[in-house]
Design a protein around this motif. Structure first.
Motif, PDB file in Angstrom:
ATOM      1  N   LEU A  15       0.502  -1.999   0.569  1.00 42.19           N
ATOM      2  CA  LEU A  15       0.049  -0.287   0.181  1.00 42.19           C
ATOM      3  C   LEU A  15       0.837   1.499   0.226  1.00 42.19           C
ATOM      4  O   LEU A  15       0.489   2.157  -0.705  1.00 42.19           O
ATOM      5  N   LYS A  16       1.950   1.273   0.680  1.00 45.55           N
ATOM      6  CA  LYS A  16       2.869   2.400   0.958  1.00 45.55           C
ATOM      7  C   LYS A  16       3.883   2.707  -0.740  1.00 45.55           C
ATOM      8  O   LYS A  16       3.952   4.110  -0.502  1.00 45.55           O
ATOM      9  N   VAL A  17       4.001   1.337  -0.613  1.00 43.04           N
ATOM     10  CA  VAL A  17       4.976   1.878  -2.008  1.00 43.04           C
ATOM     11  C   VAL A  17       3.845   1.714  -3.445  1.00 43.04           C
ATOM     12  O   VAL A  17       4.016   2.677  -4.378  1.00 43.04           O
ATOM     13  N   GLY A  18       1.948   1.953  -3.513  1.00 45.10           N
ATOM     14  CA  GLY A  18       1.823   2.163  -4.294  1.00 45.10           C
ATOM     15  C   GLY A  18       1.468   0.861  -5.345  1.00 45.10           C
ATOM     16  O   GLY A  18       1.302   1.330  -6.448  1.00 45.10           O
ATOM     17  N   GLU A  19       1.696  -0.331  -4.734  1.00 41.36           N
ATOM     18  CA  GLU A  19       2.015  -1.102  -5.444  1.00 41.36           C
ATOM     19  C   GLU A  19       0.516  -2.423  -5.598  1.00 41.36           C
ATOM     20  O   GLU A  19       0.237  -2.692  -4.117  1.00 41.36           O
ATOM     21  N   PRO A  20      -0.381  -1.931  -6.732  1.00 39.85           N
ATOM     22  CA  PRO A  20      -1.442  -2.934  -6.483  1.00 39.85           C
ATOM     23  C   PRO A  20      -1.346  -4.108  -6.179  1.00 39.85           C
ATOM     24  O   PRO A  20      -0.584  -4.923  -6.636  1.00 39.85           O
ATOM     25  N   PHE A  21      -2.544  -4.693  -5.434  1.00 41.15           N
ATOM     26  CA  PHE A  21      -3.278  -5.988  -5.539  1.00 41.15           C
ATOM     27  C   PHE A  21      -4.539  -6.006  -4.589  1.00 41.15           C
ATOM     28  O   PHE A  21      -4.762  -5.312  -4.602  1.00 41.15           O
ATOM     29  N   ASP A  79     -15.336 -19.411  -7.702  1.00 46.42           N
ATOM     30  CA  ASP A  79     -14.023 -18.870  -9.181  1.00 46.42           C
ATOM     31  C   ASP A  79     -12.939 -17.626  -8.224  1.00 46.42           C
ATOM     32  O   ASP A  79     -11.974 -18.155  -8.572  1.00 46.42           O
ATOM     33  N   ALA A  80     -13.431 -17.160  -6.752  1.00 49.85           N
ATOM     34  CA  ALA A  80     -12.821 -15.984  -6.254  1.00 49.85           C
ATOM     35  C   ALA A  80     -11.902 -17.281  -5.401  1.00 49.85           C
ATOM     36  O   ALA A  80     -10.678 -16.532  -5.525  1.00 49.85           O
ATOM     37  N   PHE A  81     -12.055 -18.556  -4.986  1.00 52.92           N
ATOM     38  CA  PHE A  81     -11.227 -18.840  -4.143  1.00 52.92           C
ATOM     39  C   PHE A  81     -10.259 -19.530  -5.179  1.00 52.92           C
ATOM     40  O   PHE A  81      -9.540 -19.162  -4.250  1.00 52.92           O
ATOM     41  N   ARG A  82     -10.963 -19.808  -5.883  1.00 47.50           N
ATOM     42  CA  ARG A  82      -9.061 -20.678  -6.356  1.00 47.50           C
ATOM     43  C   ARG A  82      -9.007 -19.657  -7.481  1.00 47.50           C
ATOM     44  O   ARG A  82      -7.745 -20.105  -7.995  1.00 47.50           O
ATOM     45  N   PHE A  83      -8.484 -18.495  -7.401  1.00 46.55           N
ATOM     46  CA  PHE A  83      -8.088 -17.582  -8.639  1.00 46.55           C
ATOM     47  C   PHE A  83      -7.224 -17.323  -7.717  1.00 46.55           C
ATOM     48  O   PHE A  83      -6.583 -17.211  -7.231  1.00 46.55           O
ATOM     49  N   SER A  84      -6.018 -17.778  -9.114  1.00 50.66           N
ATOM     50  CA  SER A  84      -4.245 -17.045  -8.635  1.00 50.66           C
ATOM     51  C   SER A  84      -3.743 -16.442 -10.228  1.00 50.66           C
ATOM     52  O   SER A  84      -4.516 -16.762 -11.021  1.00 50.66           O
ATOM     53  N   LYS A  85      -2.682 -15.202  -9.076  1.00 49.71           N
ATOM     54  CA  LYS A  85      -2.806 -13.848 -10.357  1.00 49.71           C
ATOM     55  C   LYS A  85      -1.522 -13.475  -9.049  1.00 49.71           C
ATOM     56  O   LYS A  85      -1.646 -13.343  -8.200  1.00 49.71           O
ATOM     57  N   GLN A  86      -0.682 -12.721  -9.816  1.00 53.93           N
ATOM     58  CA  GLN A  86       0.245 -12.262  -9.128  1.00 53.93           C
ATOM     59  C   GLN A  86      -0.220 -10.984  -7.741  1.00 53.93           C
ATOM     60  O   GLN A  86      -1.405 -10.519  -8.748  1.00 53.93           O
ATOM     61  N   ASN A  87       0.166 -10.806  -7.320  1.00 57.11           N
ATOM     62  CA  ASN A  87      -0.623 -10.505  -5.746  1.00 57.11           C
ATOM     63  C   ASN A  87      -2.254 -10.853  -5.520  1.00 57.11           C
ATOM     64  O   ASN A  87      -2.707  -9.767  -4.876  1.00 57.11           O
ATOM     65  N   TYR A  88      -2.804 -11.659  -6.343  1.00 57.05           N
ATOM     66  CA  TYR A  88      -3.823 -12.003  -5.791  1.00 57.05           C
ATOM     67  C   TYR A  88      -3.225 -13.158  -3.894  1.00 57.05           C
ATOM     68  O   TYR A  88      -3.248 -13.870  -4.206  1.00 57.05           O
ATOM     69  N   PHE A  89      -3.656 -12.193  -3.185  1.00 54.53           N
ATOM     70  CA  PHE A  89      -3.619 -12.588  -1.890  1.00 54.53           C
ATOM     71  C   PHE A  89      -5.181 -13.061  -1.678  1.00 54.53           C
ATOM     72  O   PHE A  89      -6.543 -12.871  -1.018  1.00 54.53           O
ATOM     73  N   ASN A  90      -5.398 -14.826  -1.019  1.00 52.71           N
ATOM     74  CA  ASN A  90      -5.797 -15.472  -0.815  1.00 52.71           C
ATOM     75  C   ASN A  90      -6.623 -15.349   0.623  1.00 52.71           C
ATOM     76  O   ASN A  90      -5.678 -16.550   1.824  1.00 52.71           O
ATOM     77  N   GLY A  91      -7.246 -15.252   1.597  1.00 46.00           N
ATOM     78  CA  GLY A  91      -7.176 -15.089   2.876  1.00 46.00           C
ATOM     79  C   GLY A  91      -8.027 -15.804   3.086  1.00 46.00           C
ATOM     80  O   GLY A  91      -9.211 -16.408   2.809  1.00 46.00           O
ATOM     81  N   LEU A  92      -7.574 -16.882   3.751  1.00 47.32           N
ATOM     82  CA  LEU A  92      -7.850 -18.279   4.103  1.00 47.32           C
ATOM     83  C   LEU A  92      -8.239 -18.623   5.494  1.00 47.32           C
ATOM     84  O   LEU A  92      -7.875 -17.196   6.335  1.00 47.32           O
ATOM     85  N   SER A  93      -9.537 -19.055   6.031  1.00 47.71           N
ATOM     86  CA  SER A  93      -9.769 -18.910   7.626  1.00 47.71           C
ATOM     87  C   SER A  93      -8.582 -20.380   8.013  1.00 47.71           C
ATOM     88  O   SER A  93      -8.401 -21.295   7.662  1.00 47.71           O
ATOM     89  N   CYS A  94      -8.252 -19.328   9.486  1.00 47.93           N
ATOM     90  CA  CYS A  94      -6.624 -20.271  10.098  1.00 47.93           C
ATOM     91  C   CYS A  94      -7.647 -21.537  11.319  1.00 47.93           C
ATOM     92  O   CYS A  94      -8.804 -21.151  11.713  1.00 47.93           O
TER      93      CYS A  94
END
Lengths: 257, 294
Positions: A15-21, A79-94
């Motif tokens: 966020l600070k460096v402005g790199e999209p994710f 689809d959203a859960f299995r999506f994979s792409k650079q800087n796509y962070f997938n938050g799972l229930s721990c």
């Protein structure tokens, strides 16, 4: 070794460096939908699969998912859960919050280990004070779009330039808003913006589809974290602990992987 | 090497002052590292985590906000800070015991204490005899007159700020950490009474319960007119966004009044302006260089 605090600072630094994710979160509610269980959350009852308990949910939190009737939306969530792409962070229930069995189910259901897996609770529990004190001010660096319930008051947030509203059970009732937002992004050549989502399961599908559509913006599911600034209820334990000083261990909880 | 070691490094006036001090040392050829327990300072100057701090021979160590009673505690200053309020009875007993024992300054390195605000750790919490001198940011600090020990005054270094032409109208900024002692709610109400159309609160969320108890009701009462921005690193951006700045507590050592003057922002505060006058960064550095015998 994944670190609950380290992952928080990873996103904060982006966020600070402005790199999209994109930061998407699949909490217990989404977990049950992914597991194709019937889900009813309202004032009268909480029904998860065959298990029914008393209802505690207010209007804006009402949710109803029926596996046969709403299979289209469940597929989009998959689809959203299995999506994979650079800087796509997938938050799972721990595992510390939903148990070992459910945690492992998510990994098996996803099918492949993703380096961008993180915690669905990344912005809450032990990281919530950091979120308010360190991440919230960085939102001022962005032209920010907020996607939230129609009852929310956004006037306290100085960085908002645009908002999109949803009603209850938005995952189903407001699904069409995703296309509206895509059009708005295209027509206005939107880039470098921050999109914040506080729209329950709708957020998950929207974040996936919008990041896939335009990865020049940042998309974050902030859940209920900003409720105190939006004149919305503090009905989560971590919110009551932080803002009201209520007793509870959530603010000391460092979730494990 | 010069090592600045602080009991906190979350965004606040004192932490910013230490960041500026560290940057000034490095910019002028004196290697300096700022060690703190929080994360905010790490990308703002040459920095380290508090746990990484080790006193070494030849060091000049500037300590802030840490209840140092023996040089042995410097070997694990992270534990000293982390202990905080835990085991108060045991800490109190330890404090009394250590104060009764003879003490002397460390031989291999030099210690200086810095007091940057009235809200910080009182000088009575540390064993002054371990230190060469005590630095005060202003003679107006309560501890300054109470401290009978070698001491010197040097204001905070100022940030480079400029005036802009298109300042907004009737937009107030309330600047200060969100906590009861700063009377943030009173400053917000004063700004609204003065006819400000919008009030933006700039400050670290030190006390969320105070915010919820005192500020949230104001945001509902004056719906749409009060905003919360948090602590903004970019001071220029903050001053460019407001026409006026309000504070409700007199802090003559604070840089806010000076920064308002630099940015053509009207400043509303109780009490007198700084009693120490305005100095250039070169003049301020000359004091440090002289007092630390660099």
């Amino acid at each position: 070794m994944k670190s609950f605090v380290g992952d928080f600072y990873k996103l904060l630094n982006l966020l600070k460096v402005g790199e999209p994710f994109a930061f998407n979160r699949f909490s217990d509610g989404e977990l049950f939908i992914l597991q194709d269980k019937e889900l009813i959350l309202n004032a009268q009852q909480v029904k998860i699969g065959a298990k029914v308990t008393d209802g505690i949910y207010k209007d804006e939190d009402h949710k109803r998912f029926h596996p046969e009737e709403h299979s289209f939306y469940r597929d989009r969530l998959v689809d959203a859960f299995r999506f994979s792409k650079q800087n796509y962070f997938n938050g799972l229930s721990c595992r510390c919050c939903v148990g070992e069995e459910n945690f492992q189910w998510q990994l098996d259901f996803h099918g492949a280990y993703d380096e961008n897996f993180t915690w669905a609770n990344l912005l809450v529990n032990g990281n919530y004070p950091r979120f308010i004190r360190e991440m919230y001010p960085v939102f001022n660096n962005y032209r920010t779009v907020f996607v939230c319930n129609e009852k929310a008051d956004l006037s306290v947030l100085p960085f908002i330039v645009k908002d999109f509203r949803v009603g209850y059970n938005a995952m189903i009732n407001d699904y069409g808003l995703i296309e509206t937002m895509k059009s708005w992004i295209d027509e206005n050549d939107i880039a470098g913006h921050l999109f914040l989502f506080s729209a329950s399961s709708f957020s998950k599908m929207a974040i996936h589809q919008l990041y896939k559509h335009s990865d020049k913006n940042t998309y974050m599911d902030v859940g209920t974290t900003l409720n105190p600034f939006m004149n919305m209820r503090l009905d989560r334990t971590y919110l009551k602990s932080f803002w009201l000083g209520a007793k509870g261990a959530d603010l000391n909880k460092i979730c494990i992987w | 090497m010069i090592k600045i070691v602080s009991g906190h490094s979350y965004p606040s006036g004192p932490a910013l002052a230490l960041v500026n001090l560290c940057n000034q040392f490095n910019a002028r050829g004196y290697a300096c590292v700022f060690y703190g327990p929080d994360n905010w300072h790490v990308d703002k100057c040459k920095s380290g985590a508090l746990a990484d701090f080790i006193p070494e021979a030849g060091d000049t160590i500037i300590l802030n906000g840490i209840a140092l009673l023996s040089t042995g505690d410097l070997r694990d200053v992270n534990a000293l800070v982390g202990a905080g309020g835990r085991g108060r009875l045991r800490n109190a007993f330890r404090e009394v015991t250590l104060k009764l024992l003879p003490s002397r300054r460390p031989r291999n390195y030099r210690l200086f204490l810095t007091c940057l605000s009235d809200g910080g750790l009182p000088c009575s919490s540390v064993r002054l005899s371990l230190f060469q001198k005590v630095h005060f940011v202003s003679s107006s600090l309560k501890a300054y007159s109470r401290t009978v020990y070698p001491k010197f005054i040097s204001p905070d270094f100022s940030n480079e700020l400029k005036k802009i032409d298109n300042k907004p109208e009737k937009v107030a900024g309330v600047v200060g950490s969100i906590k009861r002692e700063n009377h943030i709610a009173e400053a917000v109400e004063a700004a609204l009474l003065d006819g400000m159309e919008t009030v933006i609160i700039f400050g670290y969320m030190k006390d969320p319960e105070y915010y919820f108890d005192k500020i949230v009701p104001l945001t509902i009462k004056h719906a749409g007119r009060i905003k919360y921005a948090g602590f903004i690193d970019n001071k220029q951006k903050m001053y460019d966004a407001v026409s006026d700045v309000y504070v409700s507590v007199s802090k003559p050592w604070s840089m806010v009044g000076q920064e308002c003057a630099m940015t053509n922002t009207r400043f509303h505060a109780p009490g007198p302006a700084s009693a120490d006058g305005r100095m250039t960064n070169d003049q301020i550095f000359a004091i440090w260089k002289n007092e630390l015998v660099l």
